[in-house]
Design an enzyme around this catalytic site. Structure first.
Site, PDB file in Angstrom:
ATOM      1  N   ASP A 175      -3.269   4.589   2.700  1.00 20.58           N
ATOM      2  CA  ASP A 175      -3.607   4.959   4.074  1.00 20.58           C
ATOM      3  C   ASP A 175      -3.195   6.403   4.325  1.00 20.58           C
ATOM      4  O   ASP A 175      -2.057   6.778   4.050  1.00 20.58           O
ATOM      5  CB  ASP A 175      -2.843   4.075   5.076  1.00 20.58           C
ATOM      6  CG  ASP A 175      -3.586   2.791   5.394  1.00 20.58           C
ATOM      7  OD1 ASP A 175      -4.670   2.574   4.820  1.00 20.58           O
ATOM      8  OD2 ASP A 175      -3.075   2.003   6.218  1.00 20.58           O
TER       9      ASP A 175
ATOM     10  N   ASP B  31       0.854  -1.180   0.000  1.00 25.34           N
ATOM     11  CA  ASP B  31       0.000   0.000   0.000  1.00 25.34           C
ATOM     12  C   ASP B  31       0.895   1.236   0.000  1.00 25.34           C
ATOM     13  O   ASP B  31       2.120   1.106  -0.052  1.00 25.34           O
ATOM     14  CB  ASP B  31      -0.922  -0.003   1.226  1.00 25.34           C
ATOM     15  CG  ASP B  31      -0.154   0.162   2.534  1.00 25.34           C
ATOM     16  OD1 ASP B  31       1.093   0.238   2.507  1.00 25.34           O
ATOM     17  OD2 ASP B  31      -0.797   0.236   3.587  1.00 25.34           O
TER      18      ASP B  31
ATOM     19  N   ASP C  12       1.439   4.826   2.273  1.00 27.25           N
ATOM     20  CA  ASP C  12       1.040   5.467   3.526  1.00 27.25           C
ATOM     21  C   ASP C  12       1.510   6.920   3.554  1.00 27.25           C
ATOM     22  O   ASP C  12       2.661   7.205   3.208  1.00 27.25           O
ATOM     23  CB  ASP C  12       1.672   4.722   4.713  1.00 27.25           C
ATOM     24  CG  ASP C  12       1.500   3.208   4.633  1.00 27.25           C
ATOM     25  OD1 ASP C  12       0.396   2.738   4.914  1.00 27.25           O
ATOM     26  OD2 ASP C  12       2.472   2.507   4.269  1.00 27.25           O
TER      27      ASP C  12
HETATM   28  P1  UTP Z   1       2.382  -1.132   6.596  1.00 27.70           P
HETATM   29  O1  UTP Z   1       1.516  -2.261   7.044  1.00 27.70           O
HETATM   30  O2  UTP Z   1       1.866  -0.290   5.503  1.00 27.70           O
HETATM   31  O3  UTP Z   1       3.803  -1.775   6.245  1.00 27.70           O
HETATM   32  O4  UTP Z   1       2.644  -0.261   7.869  1.00 27.70           O
HETATM   33  P2  UTP Z   1       4.973  -1.235   5.341  1.00 27.70           P
HETATM   34  O5  UTP Z   1       6.195  -1.303   6.158  1.00 27.70           O
HETATM   35  O6  UTP Z   1       4.632   0.083   4.733  1.00 27.70           O
HETATM   36  O7  UTP Z   1       5.111  -2.345   4.249  1.00 27.70           O
HETATM   37  P3  UTP Z   1       4.158  -2.617   2.977  1.00 27.70           P
HETATM   38  O8  UTP Z   1       3.078  -1.599   2.933  1.00 27.70           O
HETATM   39  O9  UTP Z   1       3.639  -3.994   3.197  1.00 27.70           O
HETATM   40  O10 UTP Z   1       5.045  -2.561   1.811  1.00 27.70           O
HETATM   41  C1  UTP Z   1       3.552   0.822   7.901  1.00 27.70           C
HETATM   42  C2  UTP Z   1       3.865   1.191   9.296  1.00 27.70           C
HETATM   43  O11 UTP Z   1       2.732   1.743   9.926  1.00 27.70           O
HETATM   44  C3  UTP Z   1       2.542   1.166  11.173  1.00 27.70           C
HETATM   45  C4  UTP Z   1       3.228  -0.175  11.149  1.00 27.70           C
HETATM   46  O12 UTP Z   1       3.768  -0.467  12.407  1.00 27.70           O
HETATM   47  C5  UTP Z   1       4.290  -0.004  10.133  1.00 27.70           C
HETATM   48  O13 UTP Z   1       5.471   0.311  10.803  1.00 27.70           O
HETATM   49  N1  UTP Z   1       1.115   0.976  11.423  1.00 27.70           N
HETATM   50  C6  UTP Z   1       0.339   0.374  10.494  1.00 27.70           C
HETATM   51  C7  UTP Z   1       0.584   1.374  12.595  1.00 27.70           C
HETATM   52  O14 UTP Z   1       1.299   1.934  13.440  1.00 27.70           O
HETATM   53  N2  UTP Z   1      -0.737   1.171  12.839  1.00 27.70           N
HETATM   54  C8  UTP Z   1      -1.538   0.567  11.959  1.00 27.70           C
HETATM   55  O15 UTP Z   1      -2.735   0.387  12.233  1.00 27.70           O
HETATM   56  C9  UTP Z   1      -0.985   0.161  10.740  1.00 27.70           C
HETATM   57 MN    MN Z   2       2.757   0.436   3.741  1.00 29.19          MN
END
Ligand code: UTP
Ligand code: MN
Length: 532
Positions: free
Chosen positions: A456, A340, A342
């Protein structure tokens, strides 16, 4: 004699600032067994090497030393005067120190016998020849060649992984455990995988792993299997299992968690076709997840993340001039693809961010960018989260889970190229999305091509921005380890909103990630090295 303490304690860290409470107070009441832990010997700063000593013995000896009034550092720093080792020879320790980047320490390298003699005497005893590390190790075969600290937040983990076969295997077992409601086992496999990710070279034999932290019997068995036989039976068995395959497919639907997937599997639903046939009631998120399943399975590229970033930025600044967006998550760590995208949104004036999200969402919707969105409100209140209730891991930011409709690269490029020059640097939003309005059925090709992307959005007040940035940059394991470090080693509680110091009963403010690391007594690790 060795306590049955399960607590893992850090083995090292290079050049980090000293921990709190290490100013050279000369007050002395720290008698044996006394609760007081004052520094009696300001000129002596100890660091106990976890390598071969083991984490529980190290924790026990550290505590003993502090009780006797010695300063014992968790991290190796320039302040350290005596490095205490057990079953290590001088060469090994010097090599290890060099690998940690802590290269030239002027500290004495001593055997644990000096430490125990000093404990017995209740003061630092004179250093005798027998206390100095032997130069040659008798049983060379015993030692592993690698050494890494046990907390991932003390390690620098880049995207360069020298052991992908091993880490993929352990990650798969972690995923299987997480999908089976066995979080403890999941974390154990994740930690083991993360240790291997931090190694500077490929592992060729299990003997090299001796002395490494976080490698339990189960993980070691899997690793040994792969090293000796080319594959792990357990991993292969899991991969092939109908249950695991079904859990993967079903939880691959946006909006479907392990619990729901489990229930469906019990009802005989193992794949998308069976799900559609079953007539199961789906909520709005799950329906959108199913509609865009194939797109959402495709990794998002950095170029796509940047294209979405431009749209989000345009949305944000048009509803609130001066607001700022930052790319977070895996892309901030330098990953080339993600599941995704963020973004963290804030405004430099505290309070201006209130009510921002609904406006951004309305703007994006009006331009046809959103295939799905669900916004949750900010529910974080410091006064409530306070001492009695340390901040939970759940984020309470105003947040939008969405599925974006992104025009394909060719179309984005064509629109941009065809636009007036000023549009090239700040293209109109509609140049990057299909203009045709809502499209329930995805066209196979042609000018209306687009894809669905999970996005997100998180809004943070500027006072919490550094914490949100740190908390949302990941990786997930790195975040978990930061919190574990804070709680266990510093009696602090870290969340994506704040850092609370239980000893001082107050929140510690920070306006940058660097400041947070410093509050935690950690060396700063940049995002690109948080890929644990
Ligand atoms: P992601 O699940 O998007 O992972 O969460 P990522 O590292 O970007 O990897 P992809 O997307 O699979 O490539 C990003 C960060 O946001 C935090 C997670 O701990 C992670 O470090 N996060 C995510 C939260 O703090 N709360 C949430 O509800 C979701
Ligand atoms: Mn992510």
């Amino acid at each position: 004699m060795v306590p049955l303490k399960r607590r893992k304690v850090v083995s090292s860290g290079a050049g980090s600032p000293g921990g709190p409470g290490d100013t050279g107070s000369t007050g002395s009441t720290g008698g044996p067994g006394g609760g007081e832990e004052r520094t009696r010997f300001p000129q002596v700063v100890l660091f106990l090497l976890e390598r071969k000593m083991g984490s529980s013995r190290r924790a026990f000896l550290s505590q003993l030393g502090r009780k006797k009034g010695f300063q014992v550092e968790e991290l190796l720093s320039e302040r350290v005067t005596h490095v205490i080792c057990e079953n290590n020879c001088g060469d090994e320790v010097r090599t290890w120190l060099r690998l940690q980047g802590g290269g030239r320490t002027s500290a004495q390298l001593l055997d644990v016998s000096w430490f125990t003699d000093s404990m017995r005497a209740g003061r630092p005893v004179d250093i005798l020849d027998g206390h100095k590390l032997q130069e040659q190790q008798i049983d060379d075969a015993e030692g592993g060649v690698f050494s890494v600290p046990s907390y991932a937040c003390l390690r620098r983990t880049t995207l360069e992984n020298h052991n992908p076969v091993l880490t993929d295997a352990l990650s798969l077992l972690a995923e299987n455990a997480e999908l089976s409601d066995e979080d403890g086992r999941g974390v154990a496999f994740r930690r083991a995988a993360a240790v291997l990710k931090a190694l500077p070279e490929p592992v060729t034999g299990a003997a090299q792993l001796r002395g490494l932290p976080c490698l339990g019997g189960h993980s070691l068995r899997v690793i040994t299997d792969i090293l000796e036989n080319g594959a792990s039976r357990e991993v292969e068995f899991t991969k092939q299992s109908e249950r695991f395959k079904a859990l993967k497919v079903l939880t691959g639907i946006f909006g479907v968690g392990a619990k729901t997937a489990e229930r469906w599997i019990r009802d005989g639903i193992h794949n998308l076709h069976q799900l559609q046939e079953s007539g199961q009631a789906l909520n709005r998120a799950q329906q959108a997840g199913l509609d865009h399943y194939d797109d959402l399975q495709q990794p998002v590229t950095r170029a796509e993340a940047d294209a979405i970033g431009e749209v989000v930025e345009e949305a944000v600044v048009s509803v609130l001039p001066g607001a700022q967006i930052t790319l977070i998550g895996g892309f901030r760590r330098g990953k080339l693809t993600g599941h995704d995208v963020d973004f963290l949104i804030t405004h430099p004036e505290e309070g201006r961010e209130v009510g921002l999200m609904p406006k951004v969402v309305t703007w994006l919707e009006s331009q046809g960018f959103l295939l799905y969105q669900k916004t949750t409100r900010n529910s974080y209140l410091e006064a409530k989260a306070g001492p009695a209730r340390p901040p939970s891991n759940m984020d309470r930011f105003e947040r939008c889970f969405s599925i974006f409709k992104l025009a394909d690269a060719e179309k984005r490029g064509r629109k941009r190229a065809g636009n007036a020059p000023e549009d090239t640097c700040c293209p109109a939003a509609h140049s990057r999305v299909a203009d045709e309005g809502p499209e329930p059925v995805k066209p196979a090709g042609g000018p209306g091509r687009w894809r669905a992307v999970r996005v997100d959005l998180v809004v943070s007040p500027v006072s919490q921005f550094a914490f949100a940035l740190l908390g949302w940059t990941g990786s997930k394991l790195f975040e978990r380890e930061l919190r574990r470090w804070a709680g266990r080693e510093r009696a602090m509680s870290l969340s994506s909103h704040a850092l609370y110091d239980s000893k001082q009963s107050r929140y510690l403010r920070a306006t940058s990630e660097e400041e947070i690391f410093s509050h935690l007594g950690l060396e700063y690790i940049p995002p690109s090295e948080r890929n644990a």
